[in-house]
Design an enzyme around this catalytic site. Structure first.
Site, mmCIF file in Angstrom:
data_model
loop_
_atom_site.group_PDB
_atom_site.id
_atom_site.type_symbol
_atom_site.label_atom_id
_atom_site.label_comp_id
_atom_site.label_asym_id
_atom_site.label_seq_id
_atom_site.Cartn_x
_atom_site.Cartn_y
_atom_site.Cartn_z
ATOM 1 N N ASN A 1 133.779 -54.142 85.607
ATOM 2 C CA ASN A 1 132.985 -52.948 85.846
ATOM 3 C C ASN A 1 133.585 -51.717 84.727
ATOM 4 O OD1 ASN A 1 131.764 -54.564 87.738
ATOM 5 N ND2 ASN A 1 132.480 -53.662 89.584
ATOM 6 N N HIS B 1 96.753 -21.459 68.361
ATOM 7 C CA HIS B 1 95.595 -22.174 68.803
ATOM 8 C C HIS B 1 94.990 -23.068 67.770
ATOM 9 C CE1 HIS B 1 95.873 -19.401 72.414
ATOM 10 N NE2 HIS B 1 96.280 -18.434 71.312
ATOM 11 N N SER C 1 93.837 -49.041 53.913
ATOM 12 C CA SER C 1 92.950 -49.755 54.845
ATOM 13 C C SER C 1 92.481 -51.020 54.400
ATOM 14 C CB SER C 1 91.736 -48.865 55.531
ATOM 15 O OG SER C 1 90.549 -49.461 55.809
ATOM 16 N N LYS D 1 91.357 -45.137 51.332
ATOM 17 C CA LYS D 1 92.221 -44.528 52.557
ATOM 18 C C LYS D 1 93.567 -44.516 52.196
ATOM 19 C CE LYS D 1 91.224 -43.241 56.342
ATOM 20 N NZ LYS D 1 90.942 -44.100 57.595
ATOM 21 N N GLU E 1 102.604 -41.100 62.189
ATOM 22 C CA GLU E 1 101.869 -41.584 63.155
ATOM 23 C C GLU E 1 102.704 -42.344 64.322
ATOM 24 O OE1 GLU E 1 97.979 -43.159 62.348
ATOM 25 O OE2 GLU E 1 97.786 -41.815 60.850
ATOM 26 N N TYR F 1 129.852 -49.375 91.666
ATOM 27 C CA TYR F 1 128.938 -50.101 90.833
ATOM 28 C C TYR F 1 128.305 -51.367 91.304
ATOM 29 C CZ TYR F 1 127.737 -53.628 87.144
ATOM 30 O OH TYR F 1 126.953 -54.394 86.275
HETATM 31 N N1 ARG Z 1 127.221 -57.571 82.745
HETATM 32 C C1 ARG Z 1 127.636 -56.245 83.459
HETATM 33 C C2 ARG Z 1 126.974 -55.033 83.080
HETATM 34 O O1 ARG Z 1 126.492 -54.990 82.057
HETATM 35 C C3 ARG Z 1 129.145 -56.083 83.785
HETATM 36 C C4 ARG Z 1 129.822 -57.028 84.650
HETATM 37 C C5 ARG Z 1 129.966 -56.773 85.759
HETATM 38 N N2 ARG Z 1 129.411 -57.487 86.679
HETATM 39 C C6 ARG Z 1 129.746 -57.740 88.064
HETATM 40 N N3 ARG Z 1 129.495 -58.690 88.534
HETATM 41 N N4 ARG Z 1 130.506 -56.722 88.615
HETATM 42 O O2 ARG Z 1 126.887 -54.133 83.911
#
Ligand code: ARG
Length: 464
Positions: A117, A163, A284, A290, A297, A324
């Site tokens: 994490n 405009h 084109s 063209k 674009e 997380y």
């Molecule tokens: N691959 C995960 C991500 O991209 C990171 C791993 C965290 N996974 C977890 N089971 N806590 O966020």
């Protein structure tokens, strides 16, 4: 137990009684797209290992083994011989597993005081910091290309529009300098965003911090971060820095998109103000005549997808409780695609704008057609003592008569002009001309060629 990691596919599988289904494996894996974080993952791991050693949690030998193993892995990834495995879920586990295969227990010790994490949050920040620096450099190149074009066209008169109707004459250099201002603000915005990107999450571990005596400041210094994320829950969970980056990206693409719209319009044979080099256009398959402005674009079109990515990340974040959640794995594809799109677009535009061919005669003719100096005549009458509202009305009548005769204001002779106000004298023609009109706007921010040159000089000094 000690050998589980090398035998079983998943680093966490000891807890489970059956393997994940194939479908779930593919659904949860991120390695196909997060492997581009590999160089940053290695950099982060090396800094972490260095810190573990410094605080006495990793021996000298283990540190050496980890650095050698990582050097080898880096080489394998660069050469394309590294074998990425979906079974190993993401970039982090792929690299850690390979390290363990190469150096044994030292590799298994690397994950001490760390979680994926805080690892992934660190990797993204390192990657994003590099990306912002690349974008910053490209924005400077684009501004330089625009400044060169503006300098060559500081006297090139064109109609300014409101405009999409001819409003007042401006010089083309002034028009281009509007975009230099926009891209200068974009540069500032990315630089400001970088400050909040450049903080270290490592040390937050899974969410609560770690019981080991770690030295986060040391890791931050090694990785070139300005400091550490102050709260472990925040460090692993928020992606506001990525959202902010996407917002900056949306704005720069919006500016590119407006410029694109103008390039398309200016290049239309009906308008014919400019021509783009052939290498930015296509033909084109059916209409031999063209020459289409595909690049502008497409840039206009790609702005939509970059805006979409911003909304995707905002939506990704909005319902997540601390800390997380796996939702965050979905941050990468929008983020990577945003960066790729902005980088490619800016690279092409820096090149393309340098080669814009200006058709000054067409610009001038268009400016001379739309009564673009009508405001100048009104201002002239005000200088001769007429209240502005009366002057406005007198000029409106003159425009109607000129339009009926199919001529522009400077084509009316003095007697004809005096029919609208007897305050008009011979000196009126000096301000009815296109040159007189632009030259009169000689304050900071105005379109007088001397002011445009001064603005270009200031912008160049800013970029130096
Ligand atoms: N691959 C995960 C991500 O991209 C990171 C791993 C965290 N996974 C977890 N089971 N806590 O966020």
């Amino acid at each position: 137990m000690t050998d589980q990691f090398s035998k079983k596919a998943e680093a966490w599988s000891a807890r489970f009684s059956e393997p994940v289904s194939e479908l779930v494996k593919r659904y949860t894996a991120s390695v196909d797209f997060d492997k581009r974080l590999a160089p940053y993952d290695i950099e982060g791991s090396l800094a972490h290992a260095d810190m573990l050693h410094a605080v006495g949690l990793l021996s000298e030998d283990d540190l050496l083994a980890i650095s050698n193993g990582m050097a080898r892995i880096r080489g394998e990834i660069e050469q394309g011989s590294f074998r990425w495995s979906l079974d190993l879920e993401d970039v982090h586990l792929n690299i850690e597993k390979r390290l363990t295969d190469l150096v044994g227990d030292a590799g298994k010790r690397l994950h001490t005081a760390r979680s994926r994490n805080d690892q992934v949050a660190t990797d993204i920040r390192l990657w994003l910091r590099d990306t912002i620096d690349t974008i910053g450099g490209l924005l400077i190149q684009l501004q330089r290309a625009l400044l060169d074009l503006a300098e060559r066209n500081a006297d090139t008169i064109m109609p300014g529009f409101t405009h999409l109707q001819v409003a007042q004459p401006v010089v083309f250099g002034h028009h281009l300098m509007a975009y230099v201002e926009m891209f200068a603000r974009d540069t500032e915005r990315f630089a400001d965003c970088r400050k909040r990107v450049n903080r270290l999450p490592l040390g937050a571990a899974a969410l609560a911090g770690t019981s080991y005596p770690i030295d986060r400041e040391r890791v931050a210094r090694t990785l070139g971060f300005d400091g550490v994320c102050e709260n472990s829950l925040d460090a692993v969970s928020d992606r506001d820095f990525a959202i902010e980056f996407c917002a900056c990206a949306s704005l720069v693409m919006t500016h590119v998109s407006r410029l694109s719209e103008e390039l398309v319009l200016w290049m239309s044979p009906r308008v014919g103000f400019i021509d783009l080099a052939d290498r930015f256009c296509t033909g084109s398959s059916i209409m031999p005549q063209k020459k289409n402005p595909d690049v502008p674009e497409l840039a206009r079109g790609k702005t939509g997808r970059v805006n979409g990515h911003l909304v995707a990340l905002l939506t990704l974040m909005k319902g997540q409780p601390l800390a997380y959640n796996k939702d965050n794995q979905e941050d990468k594809e929008p983020l990577f695609d945003t960066a790729d799109t902005v980088i490619e677009t800016l690279r092409i535009f820096a090149d393309m704008m340098g080669g814009v061919q200006v058709r000054a005669d067409r610009m001038r003719a268009a400016a001379a057609e739309g009564f673009s100096t009508a405001t100048d005549l009104a201002d002239y009458l005000v200088r001769k003592g007429l209240p502005f509202r009366d002057a406005h009305e007198a000029v409106a009548r003159a425009v109607r008569v000129a339009a009926d005769r199919g001529v522009d204001l400077p084509a009316l002779d003095l007697a004809q002009l005096r029919a609208f106000s007897d305050r008009i004298d011979e000196d009126v023609y000096a301000c009815l001309t296109l040159e007189g009109s632009v030259a009169a706007r000689r304050h900071v921010g105005g379109t007088a060629p001397e002011q445009v040159r001064a603005a270009i000089a200031r912008a160049r000094a800013r970029l130096a």
